[in-house]
Write an enzyme that holds these catalytic residues in place. Structure first.
Site, PDB file in Angstrom:
ATOM      1  N   ASN A   1       0.864  -1.190   0.000  1.00  0.00           N
ATOM      2  CA  ASN A   1       0.000   0.000   0.000  1.00  0.00           C
ATOM      3  C   ASN A   1       0.896   1.234   0.000  1.00  0.00           C
ATOM      4  O   ASN A   1       1.515   1.549   1.013  1.00  0.00           O
ATOM      5  CB  ASN A   1      -0.900  -0.038   1.239  1.00  0.00           C
ATOM      6  CG  ASN A   1      -1.761   1.211   1.375  1.00  0.00           C
ATOM      7  OD1 ASN A   1      -1.795   2.052   0.476  1.00  0.00           O
ATOM      8  ND2 ASN A   1      -2.456   1.322   2.490  1.00  0.00           N
ATOM      9  N   TRP A   2       0.952   1.894  -1.140  1.00  0.00           N
ATOM     10  CA  TRP A   2       1.867   3.044  -1.259  1.00  0.00           C
ATOM     11  C   TRP A   2       1.274   4.310  -0.626  1.00  0.00           C
ATOM     12  O   TRP A   2       1.952   5.331  -0.543  1.00  0.00           O
ATOM     13  CB  TRP A   2       2.203   3.294  -2.736  1.00  0.00           C
ATOM     14  CG  TRP A   2       3.014   2.197  -3.377  1.00  0.00           C
ATOM     15  CD1 TRP A   2       3.463   1.038  -2.789  1.00  0.00           C
ATOM     16  CD2 TRP A   2       3.486   2.148  -4.738  1.00  0.00           C
ATOM     17  NE1 TRP A   2       4.169   0.278  -3.689  1.00  0.00           N
ATOM     18  CE2 TRP A   2       4.199   0.938  -4.900  1.00  0.00           C
ATOM     19  CE3 TRP A   2       3.364   3.001  -5.834  1.00  0.00           C
ATOM     20  CZ2 TRP A   2       4.797   0.575  -6.115  1.00  0.00           C
ATOM     21  CZ3 TRP A   2       3.959   2.629  -7.049  1.00  0.00           C
ATOM     22  CH2 TRP A   2       4.664   1.435  -7.184  1.00  0.00           C
ATOM     23  N   LYS A   3       0.021   4.241  -0.210  1.00  0.00           N
ATOM     24  CA  LYS A   3      -0.646   5.388   0.440  1.00  0.00           C
ATOM     25  C   LYS A   3      -0.471   6.650  -0.418  1.00  0.00           C
ATOM     26  O   LYS A   3      -0.400   6.551  -1.636  1.00  0.00           O
ATOM     27  CB  LYS A   3      -0.127   5.551   1.880  1.00  0.00           C
ATOM     28  CG  LYS A   3      -0.286   4.234   2.671  1.00  0.00           C
ATOM     29  CD  LYS A   3      -0.099   4.410   4.147  1.00  0.00           C
ATOM     30  CE  LYS A   3      -0.275   3.059   4.838  1.00  0.00           C
ATOM     31  NZ  LYS A   3      -0.145   3.127   6.290  1.00  0.00           N
TER      32      LYS A   3
ATOM     33  N   SER B   1       3.686  -2.244  10.233  1.00  0.00           N
ATOM     34  CA  SER B   1       5.146  -2.276  10.385  1.00  0.00           C
ATOM     35  C   SER B   1       5.770  -3.611   9.961  1.00  0.00           C
ATOM     36  O   SER B   1       6.726  -4.078  10.583  1.00  0.00           O
ATOM     37  CB  SER B   1       5.547  -1.900  11.812  1.00  0.00           C
ATOM     38  OG  SER B   1       5.116  -0.579  12.112  1.00  0.00           O
TER      39      SER B   1
ATOM     40  N   GLU C   1      -6.893   4.400   8.100  1.00  0.00           N
ATOM     41  CA  GLU C   1      -6.665   5.842   7.892  1.00  0.00           C
ATOM     42  C   GLU C   1      -7.924   6.498   7.334  1.00  0.00           C
ATOM     43  O   GLU C   1      -8.235   7.648   7.654  1.00  0.00           O
ATOM     44  CB  GLU C   1      -5.446   6.053   6.970  1.00  0.00           C
ATOM     45  CG  GLU C   1      -4.153   5.768   7.715  1.00  0.00           C
ATOM     46  CD  GLU C   1      -3.004   5.289   6.848  1.00  0.00           C
ATOM     47  OE1 GLU C   1      -3.090   5.351   5.604  1.00  0.00           O
ATOM     48  OE2 GLU C   1      -1.997   4.828   7.433  1.00  0.00           O
TER      49      GLU C   1
ATOM     50  N   GLU D   1      -5.082  -5.187  10.476  1.00  0.00           N
ATOM     51  CA  GLU D   1      -4.070  -4.157  10.692  1.00  0.00           C
ATOM     52  C   GLU D   1      -4.357  -3.437  12.011  1.00  0.00           C
ATOM     53  O   GLU D   1      -5.197  -2.529  12.056  1.00  0.00           O
ATOM     54  CB  GLU D   1      -4.103  -3.122   9.565  1.00  0.00           C
ATOM     55  CG  GLU D   1      -3.787  -3.682   8.198  1.00  0.00           C
ATOM     56  CD  GLU D   1      -3.280  -2.589   7.266  1.00  0.00           C
ATOM     57  OE1 GLU D   1      -2.173  -2.758   6.751  1.00  0.00           O
ATOM     58  OE2 GLU D   1      -3.956  -1.573   7.074  1.00  0.00           O
TER      59      GLU D   1
ATOM     60  N   HIS E   1      -9.597   0.936   4.973  1.00  0.00           N
ATOM     61  CA  HIS E   1      -8.312   1.151   5.653  1.00  0.00           C
ATOM     62  C   HIS E   1      -8.542   2.053   6.865  1.00  0.00           C
ATOM     63  O   HIS E   1      -9.341   2.988   6.810  1.00  0.00           O
ATOM     64  CB  HIS E   1      -7.290   1.773   4.697  1.00  0.00           C
ATOM     65  CG  HIS E   1      -5.898   1.725   5.264  1.00  0.00           C
ATOM     66  ND1 HIS E   1      -5.469   2.608   6.213  1.00  0.00           N
ATOM     67  CD2 HIS E   1      -4.882   0.866   5.046  1.00  0.00           C
ATOM     68  CE1 HIS E   1      -4.216   2.298   6.556  1.00  0.00           C
ATOM     69  NE2 HIS E   1      -3.835   1.246   5.856  1.00  0.00           N
TER      70      HIS E   1
ATOM     71  N   GLY F   1       4.942   1.395   4.637  1.00  0.00           N
ATOM     72  CA  GLY F   1       6.244   2.049   4.447  1.00  0.00           C
ATOM     73  C   GLY F   1       7.278   1.201   3.734  1.00  0.00           C
ATOM     74  O   GLY F   1       7.957   1.683   2.808  1.00  0.00           O
TER      75      GLY F   1
ATOM     76  N   GLY G   1       2.694   2.227  10.809  1.00  0.00           N
ATOM     77  CA  GLY G   1       3.622   3.345  10.681  1.00  0.00           C
ATOM     78  C   GLY G   1       4.323   3.711  11.980  1.00  0.00           C
ATOM     79  O   GLY G   1       4.958   4.761  12.077  1.00  0.00           O
TER      80      GLY G   1
HETATM   81  P1  13P Z   1       3.110   0.343   7.685  1.00  0.00           P
HETATM   82  O1  13P Z   1       3.651  -0.928   7.054  1.00  0.00           O
HETATM   83  O2  13P Z   1       3.817   1.570   7.207  1.00  0.00           O
HETATM   84  O3  13P Z   1       3.018   0.214   9.162  1.00  0.00           O
HETATM   85  O4  13P Z   1       1.612   0.509   7.145  1.00  0.00           O
HETATM   86  C1  13P Z   1       0.734  -0.560   7.224  1.00  0.00           C
HETATM   87  C2  13P Z   1      -0.497  -0.212   6.461  1.00  0.00           C
HETATM   88  O5  13P Z   1      -1.280   0.622   6.885  1.00  0.00           O
HETATM   89  C3  13P Z   1      -0.722  -0.886   5.177  1.00  0.00           C
HETATM   90  O6  13P Z   1      -2.005  -0.681   4.706  1.00  0.00           O
END
Ligand code: 13P
Length: 251
Positions: free
Chosen positions: A9-11, A212, A97, A167, A95, A234, A173
């Protein structure tokens, strides 16, 4: 046997130049064919990534879609039918977020899940608890309710064409990873909840862990019986690191 899936997931990251660099890096990786691999760039970069990864066994997905699968007058949104037309294979839905920072509700998530499937794409449903909820002993109740919101409206059989990602919000993150045992407990509970209605669906659905995930902890997490791969944030922005995580899922 469930085929492992590693999803990146490149966000909200990337420019045309940095995406080109990441594509080049991914093209150099030895990627195990036993593992399904997907990346989720921003919609702006979907075409660039599809083009750049032609011939590489990496699928491309989107990070979100509109609640309505059909295109229409909805400024700023993108319909699942447009994502399908653009070449996406999967779409992330729910997600944390989006749930926590943008106020997406369970009802929105259910509509998006259905929209994705109605266009023949695979929804990747994200669930997970906050630190406060974990500390209050509510992890299984929170995750169970997020999953139930989809099952109650759409039925359990929709998970024959979907993927689930657990998650924990506190692990996203933050550099904090759920221990393999903590993650396994939740993954097993997700599968048990589905099994109440369909053992077949419960056994076949892939449940990914996200939060993470890195090359250094991937093998240990993926070694747990109910963890079928990872949703990587990340670390998916670094081709070498992402390649190593994919290889860990294949070993
Ligand atoms: P990180 O791997 O940066 O913790 O993010 C996880 C995530 O939210 C993937 O969708």
């Amino acid at each position: 046997m469930r085929r492992p899936l590693v999803a990146g997931n490149w966000k909200m990251h990337g420019t045309r130049a940095s995406v080109a660099e990441l594509i080049n890096g991914l093209r150099k990786q030895v990627l195990p064919v036993s593992v399904e691999i997907a990346v989720f760039p921003t919609c702006l970069h979907v075409a660039q990534v599809l083009d750049g990864l032609q011939g590489v066994h990496v699928e491309v997905g989107a990070q979100d879609c509109a609640v309505d699968p059909v295109q229409g007058a909805l400024t700023g949104e993108i319909a699942a039918s447009q994502l399908q037309d653009a070449g996406c294979a999967m779409v992330l839905v729910g997600h944390s977020e989006r749930r926590l920072l943008l106020g997406e509700t369970d009802a929105d998530v259910v509509r998006k899940f259905a929209a994705v499937q109605s266009c023949g794409l695979i929804p990747l449903l994200c669930v997970g608890e906050t630190l406060e909820q974990r500390e209050a002993g509510k992890t299984l109740a929170v995750v169970g309710a997020q999953l139930a919101s989809v099952i109650d409206v759409l039925g359990v059989d929709v998970f024959a064409r979907a993927v689930i990602a657990y998650e924990p919000v506190w692990a996203i993150g933050s550099g904090l990873t759920a221990s393999p045992e903590q993650a396994q407990q939740v993954h097993a509970a997700i599968r048990a909840q589905l099994a109440v209605q369909s053992v077949e669906v419960a056994c076949a659905v892939r449940v990914l862990y996200g939060g993470s995930v890195k090359a250094a902890n991937a093998a240990e997490l993926f070694g747990m019986p109910d963890i079928d791969g990872g949703l990587v944030g990340g670390a998916s922005l670094n081709a070498d690191e992402f390649g190593a995580i994919c290889r860990a899922a294949g070993s």
